[in-house]
Write an enzyme that holds these catalytic residues in place. Structure first.
Site, PDB file in Angstrom:
ATOM      1  N   CYS A   1       0.122  29.969 -13.558  1.00 26.52           N
ATOM      2  CA  CYS A   1      -0.270  30.281 -15.050  1.00 26.52           C
ATOM      3  C   CYS A   1      -0.752  29.537 -15.978  1.00 26.52           C
ATOM      4  O   CYS A   1      -0.253  28.970 -17.202  1.00 26.52           O
ATOM      5  CB  CYS A   1       0.756  31.285 -15.904  1.00 26.52           C
ATOM      6  SG  CYS A   1       0.141  32.235 -17.189  1.00 26.52           S
TER       7      CYS A   1
ATOM      8  N   PRO B   1       0.663  -1.273  -0.006  1.00 24.58           N
ATOM      9  CA  PRO B   1       0.073  -0.042   0.046  1.00 24.58           C
ATOM     10  C   PRO B   1       0.911   1.158   0.100  1.00 24.58           C
ATOM     11  O   PRO B   1       1.801   1.284   0.576  1.00 24.58           O
ATOM     12  CB  PRO B   1      -0.745  -0.245   1.356  1.00 24.58           C
ATOM     13  CG  PRO B   1       0.303  -0.880   2.240  1.00 24.58           C
ATOM     14  CD  PRO B   1       0.808  -1.949   1.308  1.00 24.58           C
ATOM     15  N   GLY B   2       0.337   2.331  -0.700  1.00 22.01           N
ATOM     16  CA  GLY B   2       1.022   3.443  -0.927  1.00 22.01           C
ATOM     17  C   GLY B   2      -0.129   4.703  -0.414  1.00 22.01           C
ATOM     18  O   GLY B   2      -0.079   5.068   1.058  1.00 22.01           O
TER      19      GLY B   2
END
Length: 406
Positions: free
Chosen positions: A333, A264-265
């Site tokens: 931007c 798992p992360g």
């Protein structure tokens, strides 16, 4: 553990500036405990997929809690070593890398997880059966919230196709390769056990047919966490019961105990993280209201890249009764939206906005786009607040540039 009510966002913003990533160490430990409880009754090994958040202090916290590590680059491997991991605790799962990187991983002593037939062939030619290896199998199962986070379907670049099992076996036999593990990862945000059990059973079939020396089966991860109220999440208790049952049945038929691995992360770190930003401007246009903050897709790209939802709270005015609808937008931007049509307490310039679920793929995917600095990172653990990464400066922007005379 802390909550938005007691985190003291104003004090944190004053002490560390904004934007700043803040992580709750005890939430990470709570998620680790959930996994161990869910899969109790198996020989479980948790490998943290550290690409989600590679801060060395977070990796040290994982190691402190008995969690090994999965890396996808040699840079991550070196960070893991800095965090105190031994090479045998590190699984290396490359995707399309140069063979020289694979050779570096072998020399370092990492556990190898190979994901293509050409790589398997080259590894066999170079090393024969000198090193134990794991094979990443693509089970041809569609799972995950979107195609961008689904990795186990037929058209995915990841893994060796399940339909190429005979070709895999031919290379294994040709070089007498020492295959000790099989691995799959269907993708992130699956919601029920059916997906992972279907993938597991495909690996079980391969094991019975070709791989009698298997020591572990790695079922990846992809557990769904909550991003909003009433969000559908993976029921870990139910998932665990069903997976434990089929896995133990497999071990019984196989004739010996095999380790069950997960990597798992997001599940371990997503909910631990908060990105604190400051409202630079509150702009009331005829069509909509905007809160412009001092961060952007350069610090948290998930909303723009994946259309990911992150709950956003006005940490300076949690209980304000007067509410307005806002778009929360960044200072980059580009079209740069953190959240659209969010009903929030009336917000003013200078308020601290808190973006939740920012622990996974936040800082780790951050950039210097628009030549902006990447934020500081802070860990709150055992009642103490620790700066675990300094905010960048102009020196960091310039340090690798070579300015020439023209």
């Amino acid at each position: 553990m802390f909550s938005i009510q007691n985190i003291g966002v104003e004090a944190l913003a004053e002490q560390f500036g904004t934007p700043v990533y803040v992580y709750d160490g005890h939430k990470i430990e709570e998620q680790i405990a959930k996994m161990r409880t869910a899969f109790a009754g198996t020989n479980l090994k948790i490998k943290y997929a550290c690409k989600a958040l590679t801060n060395v202090s977070i990796m040290k916290l994982m190691r402190k809690n008995g969690v090994d590590i999965d890396v996808v680059s040699m840079q991550e491997a070196h960070l893991a070593i800095l965090a105190g991991y031994e090479p045998h605790q590190i699984q290396y799962t490359p995707s399309g890398v140069a063979f020289s990187e694979v050779q570096e991983a072998v020399e370092m002593g990492l556990r190898m997880n190979l994901d293509s037939l050409p790589l398997l062939e080259k590894f066999g030619q170079t090393y024969g059966n000198c090193f134990p290896i794991c094979l990443r199998i693509n089970p041809h199962i569609m799972a995950g919230g979107t195609l961008k986070i689904s990795t186990g379907h037929k058209d995915s670049k990841f893994g060796i196709s399940i339909e190429q099992a005979e070709e895999i076996n031919a290379i294994v036999q040709k070089y007498d390769l020492n295959v000790v593990g099989l691995h799959q990862h269907t993708g992130s945000d699956f919601k029920n056990a059916n997906v992972i059990i279907e993938a597991a059973e495909k690996l079980f079939d391969l094991t019975f047919k070709y791989f009698p020396n298997i020591q572990f089966i790695d079922l990846g991860s992809g557990f769904k966490v909550a991003y909003k109220e009433d969000d559908h999440v993976t029921d870990m208790e139910k998932l665990g019961k069903e997976v434990v049952k089929v896995f133990n049945n497999f071990c019984q038929k196989f004739g010996r105990e095999v380790e069950l691995w997960f990597e798992p992360g997001k599940f371990l770190v997503s909910e631990s993280g908060y990105l604190l930003v400051r409202a630079n401007v509150v702009k009331h246009n005829p069509a909509r209201n905007f809160i412009g903050v001092d961060s952007g897709l350069n610090h948290l790209i998930r909303p723009m890249m994946y259309d990911a939802y992150h709950k956003i709270i006005n940490g300076s005015n949690l209980d304000g009764e007067e509410k307005e609808m806002y778009d929360i937008v960044g200072y980059i931007c580009e079209t740069d939206t953190f959240g659209k049509d969010r009903l929030l307490p009336k917000t003013k310039e200078g308020d601290i906005m808190v973006i939740k679920n920012a622990g996974a793929y936040g800082f780790s995917m951050a950039s210097n786009y628009n030549s902006r600095f990447r934020p500081a990172e802070v860990l709150i653990y055992n009642g103490q607040t620790h700066l675990i990464r300094q905010r960048e400066t102009m020196e960091d922007i310039l340090k690798n540039q070579v300015v020439i005379d023209l």
